[in-house]
Design a protein around this motif. Structure first.
Motif, PDB file in Angstrom:
ATOM      1  N   GLY A  88      -2.320   6.855  12.467  1.00 23.30           N
ATOM      2  CA  GLY A  88      -3.257   7.809  11.876  1.00 23.30           C
ATOM      3  C   GLY A  88      -2.626   8.861  11.005  1.00 23.30           C
ATOM      4  O   GLY A  88      -3.319   9.745  10.514  1.00 23.30           O
ATOM      5  N   ILE A 132       2.859   2.880   2.105  1.00 19.37           N
ATOM      6  CA  ILE A 132       4.229   2.859   2.632  1.00 19.37           C
ATOM      7  C   ILE A 132       5.113   1.928   1.802  1.00 19.37           C
ATOM      8  O   ILE A 132       6.232   2.300   1.392  1.00 19.37           O
ATOM      9  CB  ILE A 132       4.223   2.443   4.122  1.00 19.37           C
ATOM     10  N   ALA A 173      -5.471   0.478   5.409  1.00 21.86           N
ATOM     11  CA  ALA A 173      -5.699   1.811   5.982  1.00 21.86           C
ATOM     12  C   ALA A 173      -5.610   2.882   4.908  1.00 21.86           C
ATOM     13  O   ALA A 173      -6.352   3.874   4.930  1.00 21.86           O
ATOM     14  CB  ALA A 173      -4.681   2.077   7.084  1.00 21.86           C
ATOM     15  N   THR A 174      -4.713   2.690   3.951  1.00 22.01           N
ATOM     16  CA  THR A 174      -4.532   3.705   2.907  1.00 22.01           C
ATOM     17  C   THR A 174      -5.854   3.995   2.202  1.00 22.01           C
ATOM     18  O   THR A 174      -6.216   5.157   1.985  1.00 22.01           O
ATOM     19  CB  THR A 174      -3.470   3.218   1.897  1.00 22.01           C
ATOM     20  N   GLU A 223       1.998  -8.322  -1.902  1.00 23.81           N
ATOM     21  CA  GLU A 223       0.738  -7.710  -1.475  1.00 23.81           C
ATOM     22  C   GLU A 223      -0.329  -8.805  -1.412  1.00 23.81           C
ATOM     23  O   GLU A 223      -0.605  -9.457  -2.405  1.00 23.81           O
ATOM     24  CB  GLU A 223       0.335  -6.589  -2.438  1.00 23.81           C
ATOM     25  N   SER A 238      -5.344  13.237   4.674  1.00 24.43           N
ATOM     26  CA  SER A 238      -5.078  14.650   4.955  1.00 24.43           C
ATOM     27  C   SER A 238      -3.631  14.813   5.422  1.00 24.43           C
ATOM     28  O   SER A 238      -3.029  13.874   5.937  1.00 24.43           O
ATOM     29  CB  SER A 238      -6.040  15.149   6.030  1.00 24.43           C
ATOM     30  N   ALA A 252       0.854  -1.200   0.000  1.00 28.41           N
ATOM     31  CA  ALA A 252       0.000   0.000   0.000  1.00 28.41           C
ATOM     32  C   ALA A 252       0.889   1.249   0.000  1.00 28.41           C
ATOM     33  O   ALA A 252       1.953   1.235  -0.604  1.00 28.41           O
ATOM     34  CB  ALA A 252      -0.986  -0.046   1.173  1.00 28.41           C
ATOM     35  N   GLY A 292      -0.060   7.986   8.432  1.00 32.48           N
ATOM     36  CA  GLY A 292       0.876   7.303   7.529  1.00 32.48           C
ATOM     37  C   GLY A 292       0.823   7.737   6.079  1.00 32.48           C
ATOM     38  O   GLY A 292       1.837   7.627   5.375  1.00 32.48           O
ATOM     39  N   VAL A 293      -0.320   8.226   5.613  1.00 35.53           N
ATOM     40  CA  VAL A 293      -0.367   8.633   4.200  1.00 35.53           C
ATOM     41  C   VAL A 293       0.577   9.813   3.983  1.00 35.53           C
ATOM     42  O   VAL A 293       1.421   9.807   3.083  1.00 35.53           O
ATOM     43  CB  VAL A 293      -1.812   8.978   3.777  1.00 35.53           C
ATOM     44  N   GLN A 294       0.466  10.811   4.863  1.00 40.16           N
ATOM     45  CA  GLN A 294       1.303  11.999   4.681  1.00 40.16           C
ATOM     46  C   GLN A 294       2.780  11.704   4.961  1.00 40.16           C
ATOM     47  O   GLN A 294       3.663  12.405   4.479  1.00 40.16           O
ATOM     48  CB  GLN A 294       0.824  13.129   5.590  1.00 40.16           C
ATOM     49  N   ALA A 339       2.750 -13.063   2.994  1.00 43.69           N
ATOM     50  CA  ALA A 339       3.841 -13.579   3.823  1.00 43.69           C
ATOM     51  C   ALA A 339       3.228 -14.085   5.126  1.00 43.69           C
ATOM     52  O   ALA A 339       2.405 -13.390   5.725  1.00 43.69           O
ATOM     53  CB  ALA A 339       4.846 -12.473   4.112  1.00 43.69           C
ATOM     54  N   LEU A 380      -8.469   9.359   5.506  1.00 41.45           N
ATOM     55  CA  LEU A 380      -8.972  10.678   5.096  1.00 41.45           C
ATOM     56  C   LEU A 380      -7.939  11.438   4.271  1.00 41.45           C
ATOM     57  O   LEU A 380      -8.204  12.532   3.796  1.00 41.45           O
ATOM     58  CB  LEU A 380      -9.367  11.526   6.309  1.00 41.45           C
TER      59      LEU A 380
END
Ligand SMILES: Cc1cc2nc3c(=O)[nH]c(=O)nc-3n(C[C@H](O)[C@H](O)[C@H](O)COP(=O)(O)OP(=O)(O)OC[C@H]3O[C@@H](n4cnc5c(N)ncnc54)[C@H](O)[C@@H]3O)c2cc1C
Length: 395
Positions: A348, A16, A46-47, A37, A53, A14, A350-352, A182, A51
């Motif tokens: 909460g 990361i 989660a990705t 994956e 942001s 995803a 991780g995207v950014q 895995a 949200l």
């Protein structure tokens, strides 16, 4: 590429894992990168449920710096993630800012965070209630002592566009994705000698990057490592309202309730207190529907009187990958294993953090240490010492 002996095996593809693969493949002499994956639809990760942001308003300097690079990367994404002959990546960055609100009780903390953020170069402003009222006339400010507003570089994006853009560029530069799960890390002394897949295959990579989100702790346990990352459920509700709330940023009420615009409506949720935040199974996506009526709507209607007439629509649940020690990521080597890089526990955000973490992991692979940003504060040492690097600005 020898698929059973890649130089680097990334577990979890995803945001990361894709960021790690991307930066590794941008190296002058890229290693062979294989990404495993388990769910190529990405429905539960989660990705997908994020949200998406990005803010610079953290209490930990390294988190501020990480997100500032995140913003720079977002701005340059079309060039950085270019793949000739394909449409340019558009992350749909809506740079509307975050607005953290504080009552009298929270003012001191808000000011302390503000000082950290300013020292790191973040463009943030402290506003008193009158300034808040003038800037956001739709906001109820009478019970507030202050607000902290991100003026530049904060907002929200399309997380899927980021993930797919990273993945597409990495694949173009030579990374391979394999649909596989895995199930265990086979360790001999200080090395992971093999990674076993659900179908029984054994891979023997030179280095493993663990980017498996909420499932990372279970894998780490197979190598005898206790990774303090747990899945914690977060529910998000969409609603519509006749209130247009012009210029609405991502607003965080002192109660922990947050709201931001999305399309022709809004998204909202709440950060639960520690005592009401149990671990859940990574496949438990049940929405707590009572939250809207009992927690969200009363706060929203009080904070933005125009939201009194809000109409709730769809909702979903996703999982924060919470580092239960301190709500900060754990990035880097565990001292007992030489070829297993952790990239977990974003709690909460991780995207950014994906661009900066991806870059850091690639720099570590190339140089054997951190380069552009010093990730030591987010390493295993503080976890093993039991000394939290606590992030107080958790949403
Ligand atoms: C409701 C919600 C709102 C959020 N809002 C924000 C926000 O506004 N801003 C922000 O920055 N972050 C936000 N986050 C957090 C952010 O989404 C996560 O921190 C980030 O997506 C973590 O990315 P990841 O790649 O580590 O994990 P994930 O996205 O969970 O991906 C892990 C991947 O690993 C795969 N995998 C797992 N185990 C295995 C295995 N054994 N073998 C092979 N593959 C495996 C999974 O299938 C998955 O695709 C939010 C999260 C939620 C739930």
């Amino acid at each position: 590429m020898n698929m059973s002996r890649p130089d680097v095996l990334v577990i979890g593809g995803a945001v990361i894992g894709s960021a790690a693969a991307h930066f590794l493949c941008e190296m002058a002499r890229p290693p062979q990168v294989l990404v495993l994956e388990r769910d190529p639809t990405y429905t539960g990760c989660a990705t997908t449920r994020s949200l998406a942001s990005i803010r610079h308003q953290f209490s930990t300097p390294l988190n501020v710096a990480i997100s500032m690079f995140g913003t720079a990367f977002i701005r340059e994404a079309a060039q950085r993630l270019e793949v000739p002959g394909t449409p340019a990546v558009d992350l749909v960055f809506r740079e509307a800012g975050y607005l953290f609100l504080a009552s009298a009780a929270g003012r001191e903390q808000l000011e302390a965070n503000h000082a950290v953020q300013r020292a790191c170069g973040a463009d943030v402003a402290l506003l008193d209630p009158e300034a808040l009222r003038q800037r956001f006339p739709w906001l109820h400010v009478d019970d507030l002592a202050a607000g902290s507003l991100g003026l530049r570089g904060e907002g929200w994006i399309d997380a899927h566009a980021l993930m797919h853009g990273l993945r597409r560029r990495a694949a173009w530069r030579g990374a391979r994705w394999q649909h596989a799960e895995a199930v265990s890390l086979e360790r001999e002394g200080s090395r992971v000698v093999a990674v076993r897949l659900a179908d029984g295959t054994r891979l023997s990579p030179g280095l493993v990057i663990l980017a498996a989100g909420t499932r990372a702790a279970a894998l780490a346990a197979t190598a005898g490592i206790d990774l303090p990352v747990r899945a914690r459920r977060r529910c998000v509700f969409r609603f519509r309202s006749p209130e247009r709330a012009p210029g609405c940023p991502l607003v965080i009420d002192p109660s922990g309730v947050y709201v931001r615009p999305e399309g022709d409506g809004y998204l909202c949720g709440v950060a639960p207190g520690e005592h009401e935040d149990p671990d859940v199974a990574p496949d438990d996506f049940e929405v707590d529907h009572a939250l809207w009526e009992e927690r969200l709507w009363p706060v929203l209607a009080q904070r933005v009187p125009g939201f009194e007439a809000a109409r709730v629509g769809s909702s979903w649940a996703g999982h924060y990958d919470v580092n239960v020690l301190d709500h900060n990521a754990i990035v880097g080597l565990h001292p007992d294993v030489d070829n297993l890089l952790f990239a977990n526990g974003y709690s909460g955000h991780g995207v950014q953090q994906a661009p900066a973490v991806g870059r850091a992991l690639a720099e570590w692979v190339e140089h054997g240490g951190w380069r552009t940003l010093d990730f030591r504060p987010l390493g295993w040492s503080r976890v093993l010492r039991g000394e939290p690097l606590r992030e107080v600005n958790v949403v």
